[in-house]
Design a protein around this motif. Structure first.
Motif, PDB file in Angstrom:
ATOM      1  N   ARG A   1       0.832  -1.203   0.000  1.00  0.00           N
ATOM      2  CA  ARG A   1       0.000   0.000   0.000  1.00  0.00           C
ATOM      3  C   ARG A   1       0.868   1.256   0.000  1.00  0.00           C
ATOM      4  N   THR A   2       1.967   1.209   0.732  1.00  0.00           N
ATOM      5  CA  THR A   2       2.878   2.350   0.772  1.00  0.00           C
ATOM      6  C   THR A   2       3.498   2.584  -0.605  1.00  0.00           C
ATOM      7  N   ASP A   3       3.943   1.498  -1.248  1.00  0.00           N
ATOM      8  CA  ASP A   3       4.513   1.609  -2.585  1.00  0.00           C
ATOM      9  C   ASP A   3       3.472   2.128  -3.572  1.00  0.00           C
ATOM     10  N   LEU A   4       2.260   1.616  -3.473  1.00  0.00           N
ATOM     11  CA  LEU A   4       1.187   2.063  -4.364  1.00  0.00           C
ATOM     12  C   LEU A   4       0.898   3.545  -4.149  1.00  0.00           C
ATOM     13  N   ALA A   5       0.855   3.969  -2.896  1.00  0.00           N
ATOM     14  CA  ALA A   5       0.602   5.387  -2.601  1.00  0.00           C
ATOM     15  C   ALA A   5       1.694   6.260  -3.210  1.00  0.00           C
ATOM     16  N   ARG A   6       2.949   5.834  -3.101  1.00  0.00           N
ATOM     17  CA  ARG A   6       4.060   6.593  -3.691  1.00  0.00           C
ATOM     18  C   ARG A   6       3.918   6.693  -5.204  1.00  0.00           C
ATOM     19  N   LEU A   7       3.580   5.563  -5.831  1.00  0.00           N
ATOM     20  CA  LEU A   7       3.407   5.574  -7.281  1.00  0.00           C
ATOM     21  C   LEU A   7       2.264   6.501  -7.689  1.00  0.00           C
ATOM     22  N   LEU A   8       1.143   6.394  -6.995  1.00  0.00           N
ATOM     23  CA  LEU A   8       0.004   7.232  -7.339  1.00  0.00           C
ATOM     24  C   LEU A   8       0.296   8.707  -7.084  1.00  0.00           C
ATOM     25  N   ASP A   9       1.075   9.001  -6.060  1.00  0.00           N
ATOM     26  CA  ASP A   9       1.436  10.386  -5.769  1.00  0.00           C
ATOM     27  C   ASP A   9       2.317  10.994  -6.860  1.00  0.00           C
TER      28      ASP A   9
ATOM     29  N   ALA B   1       1.040   5.435 -17.563  1.00  0.00           N
ATOM     30  CA  ALA B   1       2.202   6.110 -16.982  1.00  0.00           C
ATOM     31  C   ALA B   1       2.822   5.277 -15.865  1.00  0.00           C
ATOM     32  N   LEU B   2       1.969   4.647 -15.047  1.00  0.00           N
ATOM     33  CA  LEU B   2       2.483   3.802 -13.960  1.00  0.00           C
ATOM     34  C   LEU B   2       3.234   2.595 -14.512  1.00  0.00           C
TER      35      LEU B   2
ATOM     36  N   ARG C   1       6.558   3.708 -15.686  1.00  0.00           N
ATOM     37  CA  ARG C   1       7.406   4.036 -14.546  1.00  0.00           C
ATOM     38  C   ARG C   1       7.946   2.762 -13.891  1.00  0.00           C
ATOM     39  N   VAL C   2       7.076   1.778 -13.720  1.00  0.00           N
ATOM     40  CA  VAL C   2       7.491   0.522 -13.087  1.00  0.00           C
ATOM     41  C   VAL C   2       8.482  -0.215 -13.978  1.00  0.00           C
ATOM     42  N   LYS C   3       8.243  -0.248 -15.290  1.00  0.00           N
ATOM     43  CA  LYS C   3       9.189  -0.891 -16.202  1.00  0.00           C
ATOM     44  C   LYS C   3      10.531  -0.200 -16.167  1.00  0.00           C
ATOM     45  N   GLY C   4      10.531   1.119 -16.081  1.00  0.00           N
ATOM     46  CA  GLY C   4      11.765   1.875 -16.007  1.00  0.00           C
ATOM     47  C   GLY C   4      12.544   1.615 -14.741  1.00  0.00           C
ATOM     48  N   GLN C   5      11.862   1.302 -13.647  1.00  0.00           N
ATOM     49  CA  GLN C   5      12.518   1.035 -12.368  1.00  0.00           C
ATOM     50  C   GLN C   5      13.174  -0.337 -12.348  1.00  0.00           C
ATOM     51  N   LYS C   6      12.674  -1.259 -13.160  1.00  0.00           N
ATOM     52  CA  LYS C   6      13.204  -2.629 -13.148  1.00  0.00           C
ATOM     53  C   LYS C   6      14.464  -2.768 -13.972  1.00  0.00           C
TER      54      LYS C   6
END
Length: 177
Positions: free
Chosen positions: A115-123, A167-168, A171-176
């Protein structure tokens, strides 16, 4: 309006300290979260309301067992899962226990971290896209309900969800990498 764990936890702590108004507010906010939770899992509207009421009663009766140092939401949803499992067992005696066990949270820390990770992504998204995703994908509102809540058109909600998820994903693909 997004209901955050910090807000729920503050209301729970105030209620535990004797503030009846905070406890009532907590139960009211929890009811809307529980409806969304059960709406994604249970088809019958009457069953959903029964489960919401059973869960709120359990929260009230077991409030003394709440650990003040822990987040509130995992505690609430653990109770909700157990109430749902009991409901499924009562309704369908033929359903194997193994299928129901998937609903149990073996680890309460992992969902909190997620949930914390999801909140960061959504923010990291524009506010309108984040709100559209929270309302439709997390809280379980219909597109019409989300549009009414935000005061925008249904197509605007659909476009915001689509663009936000795109966009998410990028972003997630770019982080991996």
């Amino acid at each position: 309006m997004r209901i955050g764990d910090d807000q729920l936890r503050a209301l729970m702590l105030a209620g535990l300290d004797g503030d009846g108004a905070s406890h009532a507010a907590l139960l009211e906010l929890a009811a809307s979260l529980l409806r969304a939770f059960y709406r994604r899992r249970i088809a019958d509207a009457d069953d959903i309301e029964d489960l919401v009421q059973e869960t709120l009663i359990a929260v009230h009766e077991r409030r003394a067992s709440y650990d003040r140092r822990r987040p509130f939401s995992p505690w609430l949803f653990a109770i909700a899962r157990y109430k749902m499992i009991d409901h499924i067992r009562r309704r369908s005696r033929l359903q194997p226990i193994d299928d129901v066990e998937d609903l149990l949270a073996a680890d309460f820390e992992a969902p909190s971290l997620a949930r914390t990770d999801l909140a960061r992504l959504l923010d990291s998204l524009p506010a309108k896209q984040a709100a559209a995703i929270r309302n439709t994908r997390i809280e379980g509102l219909s597109v019409a309900e989300a549009a009414a809540r935000a005061g925008i058109g249904e197509s605007d909600v659909k476009v915001s969800v689509h663009r936000g998820l795109k966009a998410l994903a990028a972003r997630v693909k770019g982080q991996k990498r």
